[in-house]
Design a protein around this motif. Structure first.
Motif, PDB file in Angstrom:
ATOM      1  N   MET A   1      46.077  25.216  -0.797  1.00 17.18           N
ATOM      2  CA  MET A   1      47.440  25.099  -0.282  1.00 17.18           C
ATOM      3  C   MET A   1      48.228  24.148  -1.187  1.00 17.18           C
ATOM      4  O   MET A   1      47.757  23.059  -1.499  1.00 17.18           O
ATOM      5  CB  MET A   1      47.430  24.563   1.152  1.00 17.18           C
ATOM      6  CG  MET A   1      48.811  24.494   1.787  1.00 17.18           C
ATOM      7  SD  MET A   1      48.773  23.735   3.434  1.00 17.18           S
ATOM      8  CE  MET A   1      47.637  24.810   4.292  1.00 17.18           C
ATOM      9  N   ASP A   2      49.413  24.592  -1.636  1.00 16.21           N
ATOM     10  CA  ASP A   2      50.246  23.724  -2.463  1.00 16.21           C
ATOM     11  C   ASP A   2      51.703  23.862  -2.050  1.00 16.21           C
ATOM     12  O   ASP A   2      52.056  24.675  -1.181  1.00 16.21           O
ATOM     13  CB  ASP A   2      50.045  24.011  -3.950  1.00 16.21           C
ATOM     14  CG  ASP A   2      50.394  25.454  -4.332  1.00 16.21           C
ATOM     15  OD1 ASP A   2      51.275  26.045  -3.670  1.00 16.21           O
ATOM     16  OD2 ASP A   2      49.806  25.974  -5.295  1.00 16.21           O
ATOM     17  N   PHE A   3      52.544  23.060  -2.688  1.00 21.24           N
ATOM     18  CA  PHE A   3      53.959  23.039  -2.324  1.00 21.24           C
ATOM     19  C   PHE A   3      54.610  24.398  -2.524  1.00 21.24           C
ATOM     20  O   PHE A   3      55.403  24.853  -1.691  1.00 21.24           O
ATOM     21  CB  PHE A   3      54.696  21.975  -3.148  1.00 21.24           C
ATOM     22  CG  PHE A   3      56.190  22.058  -2.997  1.00 21.24           C
ATOM     23  CD1 PHE A   3      56.814  21.575  -1.852  1.00 21.24           C
ATOM     24  CD2 PHE A   3      56.978  22.630  -3.981  1.00 21.24           C
ATOM     25  CE1 PHE A   3      58.192  21.663  -1.700  1.00 21.24           C
ATOM     26  CE2 PHE A   3      58.353  22.716  -3.845  1.00 21.24           C
ATOM     27  CZ  PHE A   3      58.965  22.222  -2.692  1.00 21.24           C
ATOM     28  N   ASP A   4      54.314  25.075  -3.619  1.00 25.85           N
ATOM     29  CA  ASP A   4      54.937  26.375  -3.890  1.00 25.85           C
ATOM     30  C   ASP A   4      54.624  27.383  -2.794  1.00 25.85           C
ATOM     31  O   ASP A   4      55.486  28.190  -2.409  1.00 25.85           O
ATOM     32  CB  ASP A   4      54.461  26.913  -5.248  1.00 25.85           C
ATOM     33  CG  ASP A   4      55.108  26.188  -6.425  1.00 25.85           C
ATOM     34  OD1 ASP A   4      56.139  25.523  -6.202  1.00 25.85           O
ATOM     35  OD2 ASP A   4      54.579  26.272  -7.542  1.00 25.85           O
ATOM     36  N   GLN A   5      53.397  27.362  -2.289  1.00 26.81           N
ATOM     37  CA  GLN A   5      53.032  28.281  -1.210  1.00 26.81           C
ATOM     38  C   GLN A   5      53.796  27.949   0.076  1.00 26.81           C
ATOM     39  O   GLN A   5      54.300  28.856   0.758  1.00 26.81           O
ATOM     40  CB  GLN A   5      51.531  28.210  -0.974  1.00 26.81           C
ATOM     41  CG  GLN A   5      50.697  28.755  -2.125  1.00 26.81           C
ATOM     42  CD  GLN A   5      49.220  28.483  -1.951  1.00 26.81           C
ATOM     43  OE1 GLN A   5      48.793  27.935  -0.935  1.00 26.81           O
ATOM     44  NE2 GLN A   5      48.422  28.868  -2.948  1.00 26.81           N
ATOM     45  N   LEU A   6      53.874  26.666   0.404  1.00 24.93           N
ATOM     46  CA  LEU A   6      54.614  26.266   1.611  1.00 24.93           C
ATOM     47  C   LEU A   6      56.099  26.584   1.466  1.00 24.93           C
ATOM     48  O   LEU A   6      56.745  27.033   2.419  1.00 24.93           O
ATOM     49  CB  LEU A   6      54.431  24.766   1.866  1.00 24.93           C
ATOM     50  CG  LEU A   6      53.078  24.310   2.403  1.00 24.93           C
ATOM     51  CD1 LEU A   6      53.032  22.791   2.487  1.00 24.93           C
ATOM     52  CD2 LEU A   6      52.811  24.927   3.774  1.00 24.93           C
ATOM     53  N   ASN A   7      56.643  26.367   0.285  1.00 27.43           N
ATOM     54  CA  ASN A   7      58.061  26.658   0.054  1.00 27.43           C
ATOM     55  C   ASN A   7      58.327  28.154   0.159  1.00 27.43           C
ATOM     56  O   ASN A   7      59.354  28.585   0.715  1.00 27.43           O
ATOM     57  CB  ASN A   7      58.464  26.141  -1.333  1.00 27.43           C
ATOM     58  CG  ASN A   7      59.963  26.168  -1.550  1.00 27.43           C
ATOM     59  OD1 ASN A   7      60.738  25.870  -0.639  1.00 27.43           O
ATOM     60  ND2 ASN A   7      60.385  26.521  -2.749  1.00 27.43           N
TER      61      ASN A   7
END
Length: 289
Positions: A1-7
């Protein structure tokens, strides 16, 4: 899980369309689909359902959305903050000063704050020798102080300070015969531990002038010395800048010759690792031109 996925997850939830979300994120629909699939695999549950109404959130997707949006918002704020810190426009500066820069330091700090309003500045009155040590140890970023003779410091000279005799204004003093006229008056001395740099300067001046003054009383600070002079209990030797401390019934007679003057200015440790320090120094350099 990373920021790009959450965004990607938050953007798709807002747009309800893979095409619109991909356009907003400036990526292909295929890349967006892969980000969502990786996030769903990490969570262990689908977040969206595809249908005629586009991409709609599942129960898990709805439940997690608020927290995901807060994380994305916090990351964006952190990104902006870290960028401003690295550019020297936000952060915290710890600055030392002394009696010789009682007015100079606040004036230059106020000028700096006009250009960098988001920088927090802590200003403290600290003995000169302690300031040098704190600069070396990284506990102080900048110092308005007597310029050091040596060391790994960068400096900007602001003005020249000098020794003066402070004596009651009822005493008739001629600069050319000052020591003869003060011969029978009490010498009030600044205690060496409180101001070692100034004390050394005074001792060097007196030694060069072949003067041996009998000490009537010592005081830990210049304000006390000036109070004693104002009460006509003797005379003292202090920096010219100390006359900024308003005390009545005192006259100041400038001293000249070897060891009677020194440079005062801004000091920082080299090499500069803090972008805020660079910004402050650059601003001072510009205003000096």
């Amino acid at each position: 899980m990373d920021f790009d996925q959450l965004n990607a997850y938050c953007t798709l939830a807002q747009c309800n369309s893979y095409r619109l979300a991909a356009e907003r994120l400036c990526i292909t629909q295929s890349a967006l689909t892969k980000k969502i699939q990786r996030l769903e695999a990490t969570i262990g549950s689908p977040l969206f359902e595809r249908g005629r109404k586009g991409a709609t959130l599942t129960l898990v997707g709805e439940t997690l959305l608020d927290d995901a949006q807060r994380l994305v918002s916090s990351f964006g704020q952190f990104k902006e903050f870290s960028l401003s810190v690295s550019q020297g426009t936000t952060g915290h500066l710890k600055i030392g000063f002394g009696i010789s820069t009682l007015y100079e330091a606040p004036r230059h700090i106020a000028q700096f704050k006009k250009s960098y309003p988001n920088v927090k500045v802590t200003l403290n009155d600290i003995p000169s020798k302690t300031q040098y040590t704190m600069l070396e140890d990284g506990d102080l970023h900048l110092s308005f102080n007597r310029l050091p003779d040596s060391g790994s410091f960068g400096t900007i000279s602001l003005y020249i300070d000098r020794l003066v005799v402070a004596v009651h204004d009822s005493v008739s003093i001629e600069p050319d015969t000052i020591w003869e006229e003060l011969r029978n008056r009490s010498y009030l001395k600044l205690a060496s531990p409180r101001g070692p740099g100034l004390s050394r300067q005074i001792e060097q001046y007196l030694a060069h002038q072949d003067l041996n003054l009998g000490v009537e009383q010592q005081a830990d600070d210049i304000l006390t010395l000036l109070g004693l002079v104002s009460a006509n209990l003797g005379f003292t030797i202090i920096p010219l800048s100390a006359q900024l401390i308003d005390q009545p019934n005192i006259q100041y007679v400038a001293l000249h010759g070897a060891y009677s003057s020194w440079d005062v200015g801004l000091i920082w440790k080299e090499p500069v690792a803090n972008p805020l320090v660079s910004s402050f120094v650059e601003g001072m350099s510009v205003h000096k031109r």
